[in-house]
Scaffold this active site. Structure first.
Site, PDB file in Angstrom:
ATOM      1  N   ALA A 156     -10.676  -7.306  -0.409  1.00  0.00           N
ATOM      2  CA  ALA A 156     -11.501  -6.097  -0.384  1.00  0.00           C
ATOM      3  C   ALA A 156     -11.411  -5.399  -1.730  1.00  0.00           C
ATOM      4  CB  ALA A 156     -11.043  -5.157   0.727  1.00  0.00           C
ATOM      5  N   GLU A 175      -1.564  -6.223  -6.949  1.00  0.00           N
ATOM      6  CA  GLU A 175      -2.194  -7.516  -6.685  1.00  0.00           C
ATOM      7  C   GLU A 175      -1.368  -8.684  -7.210  1.00  0.00           C
ATOM      8  OE1 GLU A 175      -6.155  -7.492  -8.175  1.00  0.00           O
ATOM      9  OE2 GLU A 175      -6.918  -6.163  -6.618  1.00  0.00           O
ATOM     10  N   GLU A 231     -14.468  -9.831  -5.479  1.00  0.00           N
ATOM     11  CA  GLU A 231     -13.155  -9.610  -4.892  1.00  0.00           C
ATOM     12  C   GLU A 231     -12.562 -10.894  -4.321  1.00  0.00           C
ATOM     13  OE1 GLU A 231     -11.401  -6.990  -5.237  1.00  0.00           O
ATOM     14  OE2 GLU A 231     -12.986  -5.775  -6.147  1.00  0.00           O
ATOM     15  N   GLU A 283      -9.037 -11.965  -5.846  1.00  0.00           N
ATOM     16  CA  GLU A 283      -7.861 -11.817  -4.994  1.00  0.00           C
ATOM     17  C   GLU A 283      -7.443 -13.111  -4.307  1.00  0.00           C
ATOM     18  OE1 GLU A 283      -8.292  -8.618  -2.225  1.00  0.00           O
ATOM     19  OE2 GLU A 283      -8.201  -7.082  -3.790  1.00  0.00           O
ATOM     20  N   ARG A 287       0.861  -1.183   0.000  1.00  0.00           N
ATOM     21  CA  ARG A 287       0.000   0.000   0.000  1.00  0.00           C
ATOM     22  C   ARG A 287       0.899   1.235   0.000  1.00  0.00           C
ATOM     23  NH1 ARG A 287      -4.839  -1.401  -1.944  1.00  0.00           N
ATOM     24  NH2 ARG A 287      -5.777  -3.129  -0.780  1.00  0.00           N
TER      25      ARG A 287
END
Length: 208
Positions: free
Chosen positions: A78, A147, A95, A99, A66
């Protein structure tokens, strides 16, 4: 005791800066008795998160970079509510698929929260997903950008709670979701709400 949607009249509204995901906006708000205040905040589409819990009582955590906090954070799956008209549970399922390469047979609302109500209108709903199954290899999502480097780990729920309380986990969806799941489990899951439970704070539901 419960929060109540109680909007004050907006006398003036302008977009100060447009962003790729959210905008900075400025409102002049009438608080009554002749008092008006100016408030700037991020206009955000909202988001969903998923506490995926397997039959062994383990929660799925993903490590992802992040940039704003220059950190690799352990999170729950998320994503943004950026598809017009999409149901929140459908977004959460998307999601989880993209993910974590998982689908779930059971969905419940675990908890709702406003991420930073003094600075943004972002509303976030956390779902509990159970009855987990892997996505077929041919149907898996190709992950890109941050990701692409996701690391997956299954952690016993009690251990995840300990990590939150010790200060090892900081992502708000993970912190809120893990603690809410622990509390809900202790109460025999009686606090869970249906996947389509009302969500008055989702953008588009609140009055302008």
């Amino acid at each position: 005791m419960a929060d109540v949607v109680a909007p004050r009249p907006v006398v003036a509204h302008e977009r100060v800066a447009a962003g790729r995901i959210f905008d900075l906006v400025r409102d002049v708000v009438d608080l009554g008795d002749g008092e008006q205040v100016t408030r700037e905040y991020l206009d955000h589409p909202g988001a969903v998160a998923v506490v995926a819990l397997d039959d062994a009582g383990r929660v799925l955590l993903l490590r992802q970079y992040r940039h704003p906090v220059r950190s690799e954070l352990w999170e729950v799956p998320a994503g943004l509510l950026d598809v017009a008209g999409e149901a929140a549970q459908a977004a959460a399922a998307r999601e989880l698929h993209e993910e974590a390469d998982l689908v779930a047979d059971r969905w419940d609302v675990l908890v709702d929260f406003a991420t930073s109500p003094g600075a943004t209108n972002e509303a976030l709903r956390v779902f509990l997903a159970r009855g987990l199954r892997p996505v077929a290899e041919a149907e898996r999502h190709t992950r890109t950008e941050e990701e692409a480097g996701i690391e997956v780990r299954w952690v016993p729920l009690d251990e995840a709670v300990g990590r939150v309380l010790s200060g090892d986990l900081h992502n708000p969806s993970a912190v809120v979701g893990v603690l809410a799941a622990h509390a809900a489990a202790a109460g025999g899951w009686a606090s869970l709400r249906p996947a389509d439970a009302p969500w008055p704070y989702r953008r588009g539901t609140l009055p302008p």
